[in-house]
Design a protein around this motif. Sequence first.
Motif, PDB file in Angstrom:
ATOM      1  N   LEU A 283       0.985  -1.333   0.069  1.00 20.10           N
ATOM      2  CA  LEU A 283       0.022   0.055   0.073  1.00 20.10           C
ATOM      3  C   LEU A 283       0.847   1.368   0.127  1.00 20.10           C
ATOM      4  O   LEU A 283       1.916   1.341   0.739  1.00 20.10           O
ATOM      5  CB  LEU A 283      -0.905   0.177   1.353  1.00 20.10           C
ATOM      6  N   PHE A 302      -5.435  10.112  -1.123  1.00 21.65           N
ATOM      7  CA  PHE A 302      -7.123   9.835  -0.718  1.00 21.65           C
ATOM      8  C   PHE A 302      -7.166  10.193   0.807  1.00 21.65           C
ATOM      9  O   PHE A 302      -8.340  11.050   0.939  1.00 21.65           O
ATOM     10  CB  PHE A 302      -7.204   8.332  -0.867  1.00 21.65           C
ATOM     11  N   SER A 349      -2.815   0.788  -5.342  1.00 19.84           N
ATOM     12  CA  SER A 349      -2.412   2.323  -5.077  1.00 19.84           C
ATOM     13  C   SER A 349      -1.728   2.952  -5.983  1.00 19.84           C
ATOM     14  O   SER A 349      -1.881   2.561  -7.357  1.00 19.84           O
ATOM     15  CB  SER A 349      -1.353   1.914  -3.799  1.00 19.84           C
TER      16      SER A 349
HETATM   17  S1  SF4 Z   1      -6.485   5.054   1.292  1.00 14.75           S
HETATM   18 FE1  SF4 Z   1      -4.345   5.701   1.760  1.00 14.75          FE
HETATM   19  S2  SF4 Z   1      -4.207   5.118   3.676  1.00 14.75           S
HETATM   20 FE2  SF4 Z   1      -6.077   4.014   3.122  1.00 14.75          FE
HETATM   21  S3  SF4 Z   1      -5.144   1.878   2.192  1.00 14.75           S
HETATM   22 FE3  SF4 Z   1      -5.068   3.465   0.528  1.00 14.75          FE
HETATM   23  S4  SF4 Z   1      -3.188   4.374   0.526  1.00 14.75           S
HETATM   24 FE4  SF4 Z   1      -3.368   3.255   2.715  1.00 14.75          FE
END
Ligand code: SF4
Length: 355
Positions: A283, A302, A349
């Motif tokens: 991630l 995000f 990601s």
């Molecule tokens: S939204 Fe951001 S914090 Fe959540 S899993 Fe994806 S990369 Fe990680």
Amino acid sequence: MGAVETAKLIGPRATTSLISRASPLASAAQQLEVLARLPQKNFSQRAGSLAPTGIDIFQINVGKLCNMTCRHCHVDAGPDRTAEMMSLETVELCLAALDRTVAATVDITGGAPELNPHFRYLVEQCVSRGKRVIDRCNLTVLLTGPCRDLPAWFAERGVEIVCSLPHYRKRNTDLQRGDGTFEKSIEALRRLNAVGYGQGNPRLRLTLMHNPAGAYLAGDQASMEREWKEGLKANQGVSFDALIALNNMPISRFLEWLESSGNLHAYMETLVNAYNPATVAGLMCRNTLSVGWDGRLYDCDFNQMLELDARYAGGKAAHIRDFDPARLAARSIVTARHCFGCTAGAGSSCAGAVA
Ligand code: SF4
Ligand code: SF4
């Protein structure tokens, strides 16, 4: 794309920013509340607590201004977002912070990052520090007046281009980004190809980013890359080096569309059911630090859009002006239901699917 029900497809075409329409979903708190009301498990119940592994990638979001207003945008970017623009002072703070990390990559994003008046200075400074610099480009901006020379300018500096093109077919791209986007994107790709991008030269790397045109998961990245390479070469005469397939995140304008089209519950169910523990190690929040236009620090882009600040132990929100890499290394990553968008299927990601 395969046989996807029409009800799951985005439409009708481009939109305007949530903020310009005074939509309740312009508020990050409201978005989080909509997601929290859903019946699915919380992300932490599936993935546990996430810890950072370091800062390999320094991601800088220089603002929300964009020449486009795509329906799926997680930034709520658009031509009206002129207020959210990184200042030169904050750019300098970013560079000073960068010098205190071992990050080899600087990932510059927006909006359309090229529209920030300090964009070229930031790129030059990062290149002069020997960093790998990525520009997250929407392609069409390269046809606008002040940016027309950018393909050659990027090539001289070896800037890596990661550009969004929802699909290699016109219909799917224009559905999501607005009529005429496909033709402009192809013209921009031709200009990048003309200066050497997308032809296997590691110094002039050109990556395309795909995301689905609706409430379904991205397909298999490797087979899509093959199909896209053949399709774009045969039909448009353009080439690229790699393709990243991303799921749409259930936030901002895509969240609005999911709600208004009645797809929200089913889409979240799809994301949760497709949870893949193998994605957790990769991630982007684990090895990336994300800086907002105003200098606030986040675990990822995000979280930035949901205003979920990265927090030092003790709860203080982190800011670039008090950048402290050791204390950031000890933080816990902030997660919520939107995170299921990153762990569904092959993962999603900024770097795309797990191998
Ligand atoms: S939204 Fe951001 S914090 Fe959540 S899993 Fe994806 S990369 Fe990680
Ligand atoms: S080009 Fe990117 S930043 Fe701009 S509106 Fe579309 S998705 Fe958002």
